[in-house]
Scaffold this motif. Structure first.
Motif, PDB file in Angstrom:
ATOM      1  N   GLU A  41       0.826  -1.212   0.000  1.00 48.07           N
ATOM      2  CA  GLU A  41       0.000   0.000   0.000  1.00 48.07           C
ATOM      3  C   GLU A  41       0.861   1.262   0.000  1.00 48.07           C
ATOM      4  O   GLU A  41       0.565   2.225  -0.714  1.00 48.07           O
ATOM      5  CB  GLU A  41      -0.978  -0.006   1.165  1.00 48.07           C
ATOM      6  N   ALA A  42       1.913   1.272   0.800  1.00 48.20           N
ATOM      7  CA  ALA A  42       2.809   2.438   0.831  1.00 48.20           C
ATOM      8  C   ALA A  42       3.488   2.616  -0.530  1.00 48.20           C
ATOM      9  O   ALA A  42       3.610   3.739  -1.035  1.00 48.20           O
ATOM     10  CB  ALA A  42       3.844   2.289   1.938  1.00 48.20           C
ATOM     11  N   LEU A  43       3.915   1.515  -1.128  1.00 47.58           N
ATOM     12  CA  LEU A  43       4.558   1.595  -2.436  1.00 47.58           C
ATOM     13  C   LEU A  43       3.584   2.088  -3.498  1.00 47.58           C
ATOM     14  O   LEU A  43       3.931   2.934  -4.331  1.00 47.58           O
ATOM     15  CB  LEU A  43       5.142   0.239  -2.815  1.00 47.58           C
ATOM     16  N   LYS A  44       2.347   1.601  -3.463  1.00 46.79           N
ATOM     17  CA  LYS A  44       1.329   2.079  -4.413  1.00 46.79           C
ATOM     18  C   LYS A  44       1.121   3.584  -4.278  1.00 46.79           C
ATOM     19  O   LYS A  44       0.993   4.295  -5.278  1.00 46.79           O
ATOM     20  CB  LYS A  44      -0.001   1.360  -4.177  1.00 46.79           C
ATOM     21  N   VAL A  77       9.874   5.361  -9.695  1.00 47.46           N
ATOM     22  CA  VAL A  77       9.675   5.890  -8.348  1.00 47.46           C
ATOM     23  C   VAL A  77      11.044   5.956  -7.674  1.00 47.46           C
ATOM     24  O   VAL A  77      11.840   5.029  -7.769  1.00 47.46           O
ATOM     25  CB  VAL A  77       8.658   5.040  -7.541  1.00 47.46           C
ATOM     26  N   TRP A  78      11.297   7.101  -7.029  1.00 48.14           N
ATOM     27  CA  TRP A  78      12.560   7.363  -6.353  1.00 48.14           C
ATOM     28  C   TRP A  78      12.273   7.364  -4.859  1.00 48.14           C
ATOM     29  O   TRP A  78      11.501   8.181  -4.373  1.00 48.14           O
ATOM     30  CB  TRP A  78      13.112   8.712  -6.799  1.00 48.14           C
ATOM     31  N   ILE A  79      12.903   6.446  -4.139  1.00 53.86           N
ATOM     32  CA  ILE A  79      12.685   6.303  -2.699  1.00 53.86           C
ATOM     33  C   ILE A  79      14.021   6.565  -1.984  1.00 53.86           C
ATOM     34  O   ILE A  79      14.889   5.704  -1.954  1.00 53.86           O
ATOM     35  CB  ILE A  79      12.159   4.894  -2.344  1.00 53.86           C
ATOM     36  N   PRO A  80      14.187   7.755  -1.422  1.00 53.98           N
ATOM     37  CA  PRO A  80      15.433   8.052  -0.713  1.00 53.98           C
ATOM     38  C   PRO A  80      15.389   7.583   0.740  1.00 53.98           C
ATOM     39  O   PRO A  80      14.361   7.675   1.405  1.00 53.98           O
ATOM     40  CB  PRO A  80      15.513   9.578  -0.784  1.00 53.98           C
ATOM     41  N   SER A  81      16.506   7.053   1.202  1.00 50.69           N
ATOM     42  CA  SER A  81      16.676   6.725   2.611  1.00 50.69           C
ATOM     43  C   SER A  81      17.956   7.420   3.072  1.00 50.69           C
ATOM     44  O   SER A  81      18.602   8.116   2.290  1.00 50.69           O
ATOM     45  CB  SER A  81      16.780   5.212   2.815  1.00 50.69           C
ATOM     46  N   ALA A  82      18.342   7.228   4.297  1.00 45.73           N
ATOM     47  CA  ALA A  82      19.575   7.848   4.790  1.00 45.73           C
ATOM     48  C   ALA A  82      20.805   7.286   4.078  1.00 45.73           C
ATOM     49  O   ALA A  82      21.787   7.996   3.881  1.00 45.73           O
ATOM     50  CB  ALA A  82      19.697   7.644   6.297  1.00 45.73           C
ATOM     51  N   GLU A  83      20.752   6.019   3.679  1.00 44.89           N
ATOM     52  CA  GLU A  83      21.912   5.367   3.082  1.00 44.89           C
ATOM     53  C   GLU A  83      21.872   5.270   1.563  1.00 44.89           C
ATOM     54  O   GLU A  83      22.920   5.187   0.922  1.00 44.89           O
ATOM     55  CB  GLU A  83      22.075   3.936   3.625  1.00 44.89           C
ATOM     56  N   ALA A 113       9.304   4.365   5.394  1.00 43.16           N
ATOM     57  CA  ALA A 113       9.850   5.546   6.070  1.00 43.16           C
ATOM     58  C   ALA A 113       9.881   6.792   5.190  1.00 43.16           C
ATOM     59  O   ALA A 113      10.057   7.898   5.705  1.00 43.16           O
ATOM     60  CB  ALA A 113      11.263   5.244   6.556  1.00 43.16           C
ATOM     61  N   CYS A 114       9.697   6.639   3.894  1.00 44.47           N
ATOM     62  CA  CYS A 114       9.833   7.757   2.955  1.00 44.47           C
ATOM     63  C   CYS A 114       8.698   8.766   3.129  1.00 44.47           C
ATOM     64  O   CYS A 114       7.518   8.397   3.149  1.00 44.47           O
ATOM     65  CB  CYS A 114       9.828   7.224   1.527  1.00 44.47           C
ATOM     66  N   TYR A 122      10.566  15.175   1.680  1.00 41.97           N
ATOM     67  CA  TYR A 122      10.999  14.231   0.658  1.00 41.97           C
ATOM     68  C   TYR A 122      12.235  14.760  -0.062  1.00 41.97           C
ATOM     69  O   TYR A 122      13.206  14.034  -0.258  1.00 41.97           O
ATOM     70  CB  TYR A 122       9.868  13.971  -0.344  1.00 41.97           C
ATOM     71  N   PHE A 123      12.225  16.025  -0.453  1.00 39.04           N
ATOM     72  CA  PHE A 123      13.325  16.574  -1.231  1.00 39.04           C
ATOM     73  C   PHE A 123      14.600  16.765  -0.426  1.00 39.04           C
ATOM     74  O   PHE A 123      15.682  16.884  -1.000  1.00 39.04           O
ATOM     75  CB  PHE A 123      12.917  17.872  -1.922  1.00 39.04           C
TER      76      PHE A 123
END
Length: 143
Positions: A41-44, A77-83, A113-114, A122-123
């Protein structure tokens, strides 16, 4: 176009910290398993509202479905994390729900977490990965 999960390049980005996810192809095996509904659901949600700094023309046809089945556009889709900055084709949702693909756990955790796509929070996340956007002269970019 195939790129191995967690490689440092994909069709629309490359470099240290960049990680490809879900760039599947019939010539390559992929991990399968169940993915919890909250991740799907989060990915959708992220895919529906995806910030797309790179757009490719034309629809995408799933290589695993019968010929002629169009299952996505050419969005990513671009999903940024800390790493990492995870980059996946929008088809990743279809691959999970229709073909049992199980993305890497760090990607799934990052999806939950995004922050919302396009939000100021997000940015801020992909700032360390600006090298993946060499054409972008202003940061944060306009949503």
């Amino acid at each position: 176009m195939y790129f191995a999960d967690m490689s440092e390049q994909c069709q629309v980005g490359a470099g240290p910290g960049v990680r490809s996810v879900g760039w599947l192809d019939v010539a390559h095996e992929f991990p399968t398993g169940s993915v919890a509904p909250e991740y799907i659901e989060a990915l959708k949600r992220h895919v529906r509202t995806a910030w797309a700094p790179v757009a490719l023309a034309g629809p995408h046809f799933c290589q695993f479905c019968p010929k002629g089945v169009r299952t996505g556009a050419a969005r990513n889709v671009w999903i940024p994390s800390a790493e990492h900055l995870f980059i996946a084709p929008e088809m990743v949702v279809h691959y999970i729900t229709a073909h049992g693909y199980c993305p890497p756990a760090p990607f799934l955790d990052a999806v939950l977490a995004c922050p919302d796509q396009g939000s100021p929070q997000y940015f801020e996340r992909p700032r360390p990965f600006r090298h993946a956007f060499p054409w972008m002269t202003k940061w944060p970019p306009a949503p």
